[in-house]
Design a protein around this motif. Structure first.
Motif, PDB file in Angstrom:
ATOM      1  N   SER A 127      32.226  37.247  47.214  1.00  0.00           N
ATOM      2  CA  SER A 127      33.296  37.626  46.271  1.00  0.00           C
ATOM      3  C   SER A 127      34.601  37.932  46.998  1.00  0.00           C
ATOM      4  N   GLY A 128      34.510  38.404  48.252  1.00  0.00           N
ATOM      5  CA  GLY A 128      35.726  38.674  49.016  1.00  0.00           C
ATOM      6  C   GLY A 128      36.572  37.421  49.184  1.00  0.00           C
ATOM      7  N   TYR A 166      39.082  37.017  46.372  1.00  0.00           N
ATOM      8  CA  TYR A 166      40.295  37.841  46.505  1.00  0.00           C
ATOM      9  C   TYR A 166      41.190  37.326  47.622  1.00  0.00           C
ATOM     10  N   ARG A 167      40.572  36.853  48.711  1.00  0.00           N
ATOM     11  CA  ARG A 167      41.357  36.265  49.800  1.00  0.00           C
ATOM     12  C   ARG A 167      42.106  35.023  49.306  1.00  0.00           C
ATOM     13  N   ARG A 212      40.328  33.680  56.737  1.00  0.00           N
ATOM     14  CA  ARG A 212      39.425  34.565  57.495  1.00  0.00           C
ATOM     15  C   ARG A 212      40.148  35.623  58.314  1.00  0.00           C
ATOM     16  N   SER A 219      43.097  42.750  49.927  1.00  0.00           N
ATOM     17  CA  SER A 219      42.839  44.092  49.416  1.00  0.00           C
ATOM     18  C   SER A 219      44.021  44.605  48.583  1.00  0.00           C
ATOM     19  N   ALA A 258      43.547  42.831  45.242  1.00  0.00           N
ATOM     20  CA  ALA A 258      42.288  43.298  44.640  1.00  0.00           C
ATOM     21  C   ALA A 258      42.442  44.633  43.924  1.00  0.00           C
ATOM     22  N   ARG A 261      41.261  41.540  38.863  1.00  0.00           N
ATOM     23  CA  ARG A 261      39.815  41.773  38.854  1.00  0.00           C
ATOM     24  C   ARG A 261      39.195  41.249  37.558  1.00  0.00           C
ATOM     25  N   GLY A 305      30.124  41.974  48.405  1.00  0.00           N
ATOM     26  CA  GLY A 305      31.495  42.399  48.117  1.00  0.00           C
ATOM     27  C   GLY A 305      31.667  43.900  48.158  1.00  0.00           C
ATOM     28  N   ARG A 306      32.418  44.423  47.184  1.00  0.00           N
ATOM     29  CA  ARG A 306      32.705  45.856  47.126  1.00  0.00           C
ATOM     30  C   ARG A 306      32.176  46.490  45.841  1.00  0.00           C
ATOM     31  N   ASP A 307      32.142  45.675  44.764  1.00  0.00           N
ATOM     32  CA  ASP A 307      31.758  46.212  43.442  1.00  0.00           C
ATOM     33  C   ASP A 307      30.664  45.362  42.795  1.00  0.00           C
ATOM     34  N   MET A 308      29.867  44.682  43.624  1.00  0.00           N
ATOM     35  CA  MET A 308      28.818  43.819  43.075  1.00  0.00           C
ATOM     36  C   MET A 308      27.781  44.651  42.315  1.00  0.00           C
ATOM     37  N   ARG A 314      34.018  42.604  63.785  1.00  0.00           N
ATOM     38  CA  ARG A 314      35.131  41.806  63.257  1.00  0.00           C
ATOM     39  C   ARG A 314      35.844  41.064  64.379  1.00  0.00           C
ATOM     40  N   ARG A 372      42.462  49.350  55.423  1.00  0.00           N
ATOM     41  CA  ARG A 372      41.966  48.499  54.333  1.00  0.00           C
ATOM     42  C   ARG A 372      40.824  49.195  53.580  1.00  0.00           C
ATOM     43  N   ASP A 380      40.548  50.272  49.706  1.00  0.00           N
ATOM     44  CA  ASP A 380      39.450  49.821  48.840  1.00  0.00           C
ATOM     45  C   ASP A 380      38.674  50.994  48.231  1.00  0.00           C
ATOM     46  N   ARG A 392      41.241  53.151  45.555  1.00  0.00           N
ATOM     47  CA  ARG A 392      41.951  52.521  44.439  1.00  0.00           C
ATOM     48  C   ARG A 392      41.333  52.977  43.117  1.00  0.00           C
TER      49      ARG A 392
HETATM   50  O1  C5P Z   1      34.677  41.110  52.009  1.00  0.00           O
HETATM   51  P1  C5P Z   1      36.055  40.678  52.416  1.00  0.00           P
HETATM   52  O2  C5P Z   1      36.535  41.349  53.686  1.00  0.00           O
HETATM   53  O3  C5P Z   1      36.206  39.201  52.475  1.00  0.00           O
HETATM   54  O4  C5P Z   1      37.010  41.186  51.237  1.00  0.00           O
HETATM   55  C1  C5P Z   1      38.412  41.130  51.328  1.00  0.00           C
HETATM   56  C2  C5P Z   1      39.023  42.167  50.376  1.00  0.00           C
HETATM   57  O5  C5P Z   1      38.772  41.756  49.033  1.00  0.00           O
HETATM   58  C3  C5P Z   1      38.416  43.570  50.473  1.00  0.00           C
HETATM   59  O6  C5P Z   1      39.062  44.379  51.448  1.00  0.00           O
HETATM   60  C4  C5P Z   1      38.607  44.112  49.066  1.00  0.00           C
HETATM   61  O7  C5P Z   1      39.874  44.696  48.899  1.00  0.00           O
HETATM   62  C5  C5P Z   1      38.554  42.884  48.199  1.00  0.00           C
HETATM   63  N1  C5P Z   1      37.281  42.764  47.504  1.00  0.00           N
HETATM   64  C6  C5P Z   1      37.110  43.479  46.335  1.00  0.00           C
HETATM   65  N2  C5P Z   1      35.968  43.343  45.614  1.00  0.00           N
HETATM   66  C7  C5P Z   1      34.985  42.545  46.047  1.00  0.00           C
HETATM   67  C8  C5P Z   1      35.113  41.832  47.263  1.00  0.00           C
HETATM   68  C9  C5P Z   1      36.286  41.978  47.985  1.00  0.00           C
HETATM   69  O8  C5P Z   1      37.976  44.226  45.926  1.00  0.00           O
HETATM   70  N3  C5P Z   1      33.884  42.424  45.310  1.00  0.00           N
END
Ligand code: C5P
Length: 222
Positions: A34-35, A38-39, A91, A100, A103, A109, A129-132, A157, A180, A184, A187
């Motif tokens: 999912s990231g 957003y990227r 990347r 972020s 996001a 969202r 992801g962050r909110d899966m 990283r 970051r 996240d 927010r």
């Molecule tokens: O996981 P990744 O580093 O690729 O995610 C990039 C950014 O996307 C995160 O720092 C976050 O802000 C956002 N993100 C999010 N919700 C997700 C996945 C990623 O808000 N489910």
């Protein structure tokens, strides 16, 4: 739905992406990074000269994002934007930082919500992801929350970025990642936090194999 879903959430560099790939391979399931969505929104916004303050414009980009994911034999998934492979360009830590920012916008969202849920198809899905576990798949079969010390996460990283020949230095990476993560976690909408029913795993001192084995055993006994 009846589709089994394993969610893997956590901060940057906690190992989510690698672990999700390995679990998906073991199970023969599909994967949602999912990231990457957003990227890609941030990347497309920059390409289209859409300001990160323009919430309407960002939501429009998110809604119409011309993305396709293409699974390779080696289990790597390419992200194509309008048919162009942008997997490498999204990347960098700079791209993560931009992601972020977009996001945090609620309409972005919301625009991505159904697109993410559509990934849940038989025989199963691993979503990272962050909110899966908290928002996108609240009824997931198994929820995992990965953590690791800030130092370990920055080291991982850095190694990843080097593998992709994207240069950066450790000190600036640590502060970028901490900034970051704070964004996240703090927010208003879908902040990064473990779901109430998530299993938390600190991966600082665990190998990839050990984390994968733990998750598979949770799944067998769920
Ligand atoms: O996981 P990744 O580093 O690729 O995610 C990039 C950014 O996307 C995160 O720092 C976050 O802000 C956002 N993100 C999010 N919700 C997700 C996945 C990623 O808000 N489910």
């Amino acid at each position: 739905s009846n589709t089994p879903v394993i969610t893997i959430d956590g901060p940057a560099g906690s190992g989510k992406g690698t672990i999700a790939q390995r679990i998906a391979k073991e199970m023969g399931w599909t994967i949602l990074d999912s990231g990457a969505l957003y990227r890609l929104v941030a990347f497309a916004a920059i390409q289209n000269a859409c300001s990160f303050d323009d919430e309407v414009g960002l939501a429009e980009i998110a809604r119409n994002l011309p993305v396709t994911f293409e699974a390779q034999d080696n289990n790597i998934v390419l992200a194509l934007l309008d048919g162009v492979d942008v997997s490498q360009s999204i990347r960098s830590e700079k791209a993560g930082d931009a992601a972020s920012k977009v996001a945090a916008v609620i309409s972005v969202r919301e625009a991505l919500l159904q697109r993410q849920r559509d990934f849940a198809q038989l025989p199963g899905l691993v979503a990272d992801g962050r909110d899966m576990g908290t928002v996108v798949f609240p009824n997931a079969t198994l929820k995992i929350y990965l953590t690791a010390s800030a130092e370990v996460r920055a080291q991982r990283r850095l190694k990843q970025l080097k593998d992709h020949e994207l240069n950066d230095n450790l000190a600036s990476l640590i502060s970028d990642i901490q900034e970051r993560d704070a964004r996240d976690m703090n927010r208003k909408h879908s902040p990064l936090r473990p779901a109430k029913d998530a299993h938390e795993i600190d991966t600082s001192d665990l190998s990839i194999e050990e984390v994968v084995a733990k998750i598979l055993s949770f799944y067998k006994s769920h």
